[in-house]
Design an enzyme around this catalytic site. Structure first.
Site, mmCIF file in Angstrom:
data_model
loop_
_atom_site.group_PDB
_atom_site.id
_atom_site.type_symbol
_atom_site.label_atom_id
_atom_site.label_comp_id
_atom_site.label_asym_id
_atom_site.label_seq_id
_atom_site.Cartn_x
_atom_site.Cartn_y
_atom_site.Cartn_z
ATOM 1 C CE LYS A 38 -14.852 45.451 -70.902
ATOM 2 N NZ LYS A 38 -14.856 44.113 -70.970
HETATM 3 C C1 LIG Z 1 -20.479 46.075 -68.116
HETATM 4 C C2 LIG Z 1 -19.554 45.204 -67.709
HETATM 5 N N1 LIG Z 1 -19.149 45.200 -66.309
HETATM 6 C C3 LIG Z 1 -18.462 44.431 -65.879
HETATM 7 C C4 LIG Z 1 -17.529 43.725 -66.547
HETATM 8 C C5 LIG Z 1 -16.451 43.062 -65.749
HETATM 9 O O1 LIG Z 1 -15.124 43.560 -66.053
HETATM 10 P P1 LIG Z 1 -13.981 42.379 -65.708
HETATM 11 O O2 LIG Z 1 -14.073 41.203 -66.874
HETATM 12 O O3 LIG Z 1 -12.570 43.086 -65.930
HETATM 13 O O4 LIG Z 1 -14.024 41.838 -64.240
HETATM 14 C C6 LIG Z 1 -17.638 43.920 -67.855
HETATM 15 C C7 LIG Z 1 -16.467 43.087 -68.699
HETATM 16 O O5 LIG Z 1 -16.382 42.181 -69.241
HETATM 17 C C8 LIG Z 1 -18.445 44.440 -68.348
HETATM 18 O O6 LIG Z 1 -18.733 44.552 -69.808
#
Ligand SMILES: Cc1ncc(COP(=O)(O)O)c(C=O)c1O
Length: 368
Positions: A177
Site C-alpha cells: 500500500k
Molecule cells: C480494495 C481493498 N479492500 C480491502 C482490502 C483489505 O485490506 P487488508 O489486507 O489490510 O485486510 C484491500 C487490501 O488488500 C483492498 O485492496
C-alpha cells in the site's frame, strides 16, 4: 526480477521499532492514539481508529452504520475480495452492481438500480486509488461505507480528501500500500459516537472507562500493536514523498506505453478528481491472452499478476449466491484483461522502460 511492489523502509523505521521494544509497551500504549491523531489530521477527517487490518476496518465500519443479519449492501464486484467478505461477516448480503468502464469504480446508476427495501448501506470502493463518485452515492440517501484501502492520498473533485467526507472509510496498510505497518488498517470517522463504538468493538467490546475484564457489548480483537503504530507514524511522515514518487513512476509508464494504442492504461484524472497512486494496472487488448502475458513477462524478468478477478465469479461466491458469467459485463471484461505491472516508489525510469519494452514485445508477438 523486477518485483511487483516494494515498501520504502529505512533506518527511521528500525529506530522507531527498537524504541517501542525498549519501552516494553508493545500494545495498548501511547503510539496508537498518536498514530490515529496524525492520520486523521493528514486525511482531514474528524476522527480515526487504528485496527489490525483494512478488512477489520471494513467490518467495524459496516457494524457502525447498522448493517446486520438479512440486510443487503450494494457494492462493487471489481474489488479485492475483502470488501464483499466483510458484508458476509455480519450475515448480510453483498449485492453487486456493475462498474464504470473509465474509472473501474462502482457505477452510481447501476448501484441505484440494485437498491431494494432491504438495502441497508452502499459500499463503494476507491479502486486502484481513483476516487469513487461518493457525492453521487450520497444523493441516494443511504448510509455509506467507503473502502479506501487502496486510496490514501486520493482527492475528490470538490477538494475533499478521500476518507474525509464523514462516512466511515477504511484504509489498509499491507506492505504493497501507499504506506505500511506490515499488517494494519485505519477507519476514519465523522462522529464521536462512531469513534467510541469502533474503539470498543476493536477491543472485545470494552468501553474506555471500564475495568480490564468488563465488557458491555460484543467485540473483537482488532487492535493494532504499538510496534505497528510506531511504523505507521514514521511512514506517515514519508507519505507525501512516497505518493509523489508513485505519481512520477506512473508518469514514466504513461509515456513509455503511449505508443501502444490498444493497451488500456489507468484513466487520467478528470473533472478535478485526483488519484492516490497505488498500482499501475493495464488492460491487455481484446484478443491477447492475459494469463499468457503474465507468464511471458515472468520469463523476461518482470513480475506481474492478474489484478483483479471479479468477486462474483470466485468459486465461493458462485456457489453461495449462484452468480454466473454475463451478470456484470463491464466488470467481467475488465477483470479478464487486467494486469498489475511492477509499481513502487523507488522504481527507476530504467526499470519502467524495461517493463514497457517487455510488455510491448510480448503483446506484439501475441497479437501478430
Ligand atoms: C480494495 C481493498 N479492500 C480491502 C482490502 C483489505 O485490506 P487488508 O489486507 O489490510 O485486510 C484491500 C487490501 O488488500 C483492498 O485492496
Amino acid at each position: 526480477m523486477i518485483p511487483l511492489a516494494r515498501a520504502v523502509l529505512g533506518p527511521e523505521e528500525e529506530a522507531a521499532i527498537i524504541e517501542v521494544l525498549r519501552s516494553k509497551r508493545l500494545s495498548l500504549g501511547p503510539r496508537v492514539p498518536a498514530f490515529e491523531r496524525e492520520f486523521a489530521a493528514h486525511v482531514g477527517a474528524p476522527y480515526a481508529s487504528a485496527v489490525s487490518s483494512g478488512t477489520a476496518a471494513l467490518h467495524l465500519a459496516l457494524r457502525a452504520v447498522g448493517v446486520a443479519d438479512g440486510d443487503e449492501v450494494v457494492t462493487s464486484p471489481f474489488s479485492f475480495v475483502a470488501s464483499a467478505n466483510a458484508v458476509l461477516f455480519e450475515r448480510a448480503r453483498p449485492v453487486f452492481a456493475d462498474i464504470d468502464p473509465r474509472t473501474l469504480n462502482l457505477d452510481p446508476e447501476a448501484a441505484a438500480a440494485a437498491i431494494t427495501r432491504r438495502t441497508r448501506a452502499l459500499l463503494p470502493v476507491h479502486i486502484f486509488g481513483y476516487p469513487a463518485d461518493v457525492p453521487a452515492f450520497e444523493k441516494l440517501g443511504l448510509p455509506i461505507v467507503e473502502d479506501a484501502c487502496e486510496a490514501l492520498g486520493a482527492v475528490h473533485a470538490d477538494g475533499v480528501n478521500v476518507g474525509a467526507r464523514g462516512n466511515p472509510a477504511a484504509f489498509g496498510f499491507y506492505p504493497n500500500k501507499q504506506m505500511t505497518t506490515g499488517e494494519g488498517g485505519m477507519l476514519t470517522l465523522g462522529t464521536t459516537e462512531m469513534k467510541e463504538r469502533v474503539d470498543s468493538e476493536r477491543n472485545q467490546g470494552r468501553a474506555p472507562d471500564m475495568g480490564w475484564l468488563d465488557h458491555d457489548r460484543l467485540g473483537f480483537n482488532y487492535r493494532l500493536t504499538d510496534v505497528a503504530a510506531a511504523l505507521g507514524l514514521v511512514q506517515l511522515g514519508r507519505l507525501d514523498g512516497m505518493l509523489a514518487a508513485r505519481a512520477r513512476v506512473a508518469g514514466w509508464y504513461r509515456e513509455a506505453l503511449a505508443g501502444f494504442e490498444d493497451l488500456q492504461l489507468p484513466c487520467p484524472d478528470e473533472g478535478g478528481d485526483r488519484r492516490g497512486w497505488f498500482v499501475f494496472v493495464v488492460q491487455v487488448p481484446h484478443g491477447a491472452d492475459r494469463d499468457e502475458t503474465v507468464r511471458a513477462l515472468a520469463l523476461r524478468g518482470v513480475q506481474s499478476k492478474p489484478y483483479l478477478p471479479a468477486i462474483h465469479l470466485m468459486s465461493f461466491y458462485r456457489e453461495r449466491f449462484g452468480h454466473r458469467e454475463g451478470q456484470f459485463p463491464v466488470c467481467e471484461d475488465v477483470a479478464a484483461r487486467s494486469i498489475a505491472l511492477p509499481f513502487f516508489p523507488e522504481m527507476t525510469e530504467g526499470q519502467v522502460a524495461e517493463v514497457a519494452e517487455a510488455l510491448e514485445s510480448v503483446l506484439y508477438a501475441a497479437l501478430k
